[in-house]
Design a protein around this motif. Structure first.
Motif, PDB file in Angstrom:
ATOM      1  N   PRO A 168      -0.999   0.528 -11.628  1.00  0.00           N
ATOM      2  CA  PRO A 168      -2.150   1.443 -11.570  1.00  0.00           C
ATOM      3  C   PRO A 168      -3.469   0.789 -11.947  1.00  0.00           C
ATOM      4  O   PRO A 168      -4.536   1.285 -11.579  1.00  0.00           O
ATOM      5  CB  PRO A 168      -1.761   2.549 -12.560  1.00  0.00           C
ATOM      6  N   SER A 169      -3.424  -0.324 -12.681  1.00  0.00           N
ATOM      7  CA  SER A 169      -4.669  -0.980 -13.113  1.00  0.00           C
ATOM      8  C   SER A 169      -5.293  -1.827 -12.006  1.00  0.00           C
ATOM      9  O   SER A 169      -6.440  -2.268 -12.137  1.00  0.00           O
ATOM     10  CB  SER A 169      -4.398  -1.855 -14.339  1.00  0.00           C
ATOM     11  N   SER A 198      -7.038  -2.749  -8.420  1.00  0.00           N
ATOM     12  CA  SER A 198      -8.121  -2.084  -7.689  1.00  0.00           C
ATOM     13  C   SER A 198      -8.074  -2.487  -6.217  1.00  0.00           C
ATOM     14  O   SER A 198      -8.415  -3.613  -5.858  1.00  0.00           O
ATOM     15  CB  SER A 198      -9.478  -2.461  -8.300  1.00  0.00           C
ATOM     16  N   PRO A 199      -7.650  -1.561  -5.335  1.00  0.00           N
ATOM     17  CA  PRO A 199      -7.125  -0.227  -5.656  1.00  0.00           C
ATOM     18  C   PRO A 199      -5.704  -0.326  -6.207  1.00  0.00           C
ATOM     19  O   PRO A 199      -5.058  -1.364  -6.041  1.00  0.00           O
ATOM     20  CB  PRO A 199      -7.159   0.478  -4.297  1.00  0.00           C
ATOM     21  N   PRO A 200      -5.184   0.744  -6.838  1.00  0.00           N
ATOM     22  CA  PRO A 200      -3.806   0.725  -7.338  1.00  0.00           C
ATOM     23  C   PRO A 200      -2.823   0.400  -6.216  1.00  0.00           C
ATOM     24  O   PRO A 200      -2.967   0.897  -5.093  1.00  0.00           O
ATOM     25  CB  PRO A 200      -3.603   2.153  -7.857  1.00  0.00           C
ATOM     26  N   SER A 201      -1.863  -0.454  -6.495  1.00  0.00           N
ATOM     27  CA  SER A 201      -0.911  -0.860  -5.458  1.00  0.00           C
ATOM     28  C   SER A 201       0.448  -1.158  -6.081  1.00  0.00           C
ATOM     29  O   SER A 201       0.576  -1.306  -7.293  1.00  0.00           O
ATOM     30  CB  SER A 201      -1.424  -2.088  -4.705  1.00  0.00           C
ATOM     31  N   ALA A 241       0.824  -1.204   0.000  1.00  0.00           N
ATOM     32  CA  ALA A 241       0.000   0.000   0.000  1.00  0.00           C
ATOM     33  C   ALA A 241       0.860   1.257   0.000  1.00  0.00           C
ATOM     34  O   ALA A 241       0.424   2.318  -0.461  1.00  0.00           O
ATOM     35  CB  ALA A 241      -0.915  -0.001   1.222  1.00  0.00           C
ATOM     36  N   ARG A 242       2.084   1.153   0.512  1.00  0.00           N
ATOM     37  CA  ARG A 242       2.959   2.321   0.596  1.00  0.00           C
ATOM     38  C   ARG A 242       4.417   1.892   0.458  1.00  0.00           C
ATOM     39  O   ARG A 242       4.856   0.951   1.125  1.00  0.00           O
ATOM     40  CB  ARG A 242       2.750   3.032   1.938  1.00  0.00           C
TER      41      ARG A 242
END
Length: 292
Positions: A223-224, A226-229, A209-210
């Motif tokens: 980016p595709s 869901s959510p982007p990760s 996530a970060r």
């Protein structure tokens, strides 16, 4: 039989325009010459590519760092080393690091990847020396190329070869230092764990996530999703017996040859508890960006 002592040979010293990497040809020595080509490199990491390998190549690693005298060297050969042999030179003696068999198969797609790394400690005041013995026999000189990548690790700063990693959990003090000094620091979940008995490693697939920090792009943004990760793979010695776990973790560690290797990996909530306590007592080593 592995040669233990260097024989008397003629040495041809080659100058490298790039102080980190070298690409050259064995044609300088000729197919039947006893010349040993010698190259000097002055970086803590780089690569060597030897086209049309001759009898021998001697690579001296002499980075402009005094700490390199108390460290380790990791060497990762290419599978095109087939038939050639790779040594580390210690006080005039050669110790075999690796050699490949002729029948080794190529990877999927016809491309050959990198082998597992060989790591060794530097020999006191002597500069690390890597020695390649070229192919022998009819037609061997005409083969394409051999090569390897290298990294010098500073043991005095806590760097360690991947094979030397400890399997025990980190203490709070080690964890607080790891978030300040590691090559990568990411918060995420474990998606999958696979095991590679050939390389003696386990590989942890992580959805992050970060990404707080990374050195060489081991984690890539999707980016595709869901959510982007962020997605990446973290390596750990097979002997550590890593197991899957639920919830968010804070993964830290070092990067070697573009691969992430695990250092400390507490659950994120446990890290927060240790960090808040250290900050109250003013014993944290650095400020860490807290988020939810």
């Amino acid at each position: 039989m592995v040669p233990r002592v260097l024989v008397s040979v003629w040495v041809l010293v080659l100058c490298a325009a790039d102080l980190c990497n070298w690409t050259g040809s064995g044609s300088a020595a000729g197919p039947d010459s006893r010349l040993v080509l010698q190259v000097r490199l002055r970086c803590t990491e780089g690569s060597v590519t030897w086209l049309h390998p001759g009898p021998a190549l001697r690579v001296v690693l002499e980075p402009n760092l005094s700490s390199a005298r108390s460290g380790s060297v990791c060497v990762q050969p290419r599978p095109t080393l087939r038939g050639a042999r790779l040594f580390v030179e210690r006080s005039g003696r050669l110790q075999l690091l690796g050699e490949e068999e002729e029948e080794e198969e190529e990877e999927e797609g016809g491309r050959l990847g990198w082998h597992r790394a060989f790591c060794f400690r530097t020999d006191g005041p002597h500069r690390p020396v890597i020695y390649i013995q070229g192919w022998r026999g009819p037609g061997s000189w005409s083969r394409s190329w051999v090569g390897f990548r290298y990294e010098l690790l500073d043991n005095s700063r806590g760097s360690a070869a991947p094979q030397e990693a400890s399997c025990r959990p980190c203490s709070d003090s080690e964890l607080l230092m790891a978030v300040c000094s590691s090559d990568f620091v990411v918060r995420g979940h474990i998606r999958n764990i696979s095991h590679d008995p050939v390389r003696h490693t386990s590989v942890v697939e992580v959805a992050a996530a970060r990404v707080y920090r990374q050195r060489s792009g081991a984690f890539e943004l999707h980016p595709s999703a869901s959510p982007p990760s962020w997605r990446g793979h973290i390596h750990i010695p097979l002997r550590c017996g890593v197991k899957p776990g639920d919830g968010a973790f804070l993964f830290t560690g070092s990067e070697h040859f573009g691969e992430a290797w695990l250092g400390c990996a507490p659950r994120y909530k446990d890290f927060l508890s240790a960090y808040h306590e250290a900050r109250r007592e003013r014993r944290n080593f650095c400020d860490f960006p807290l988020d939810r």
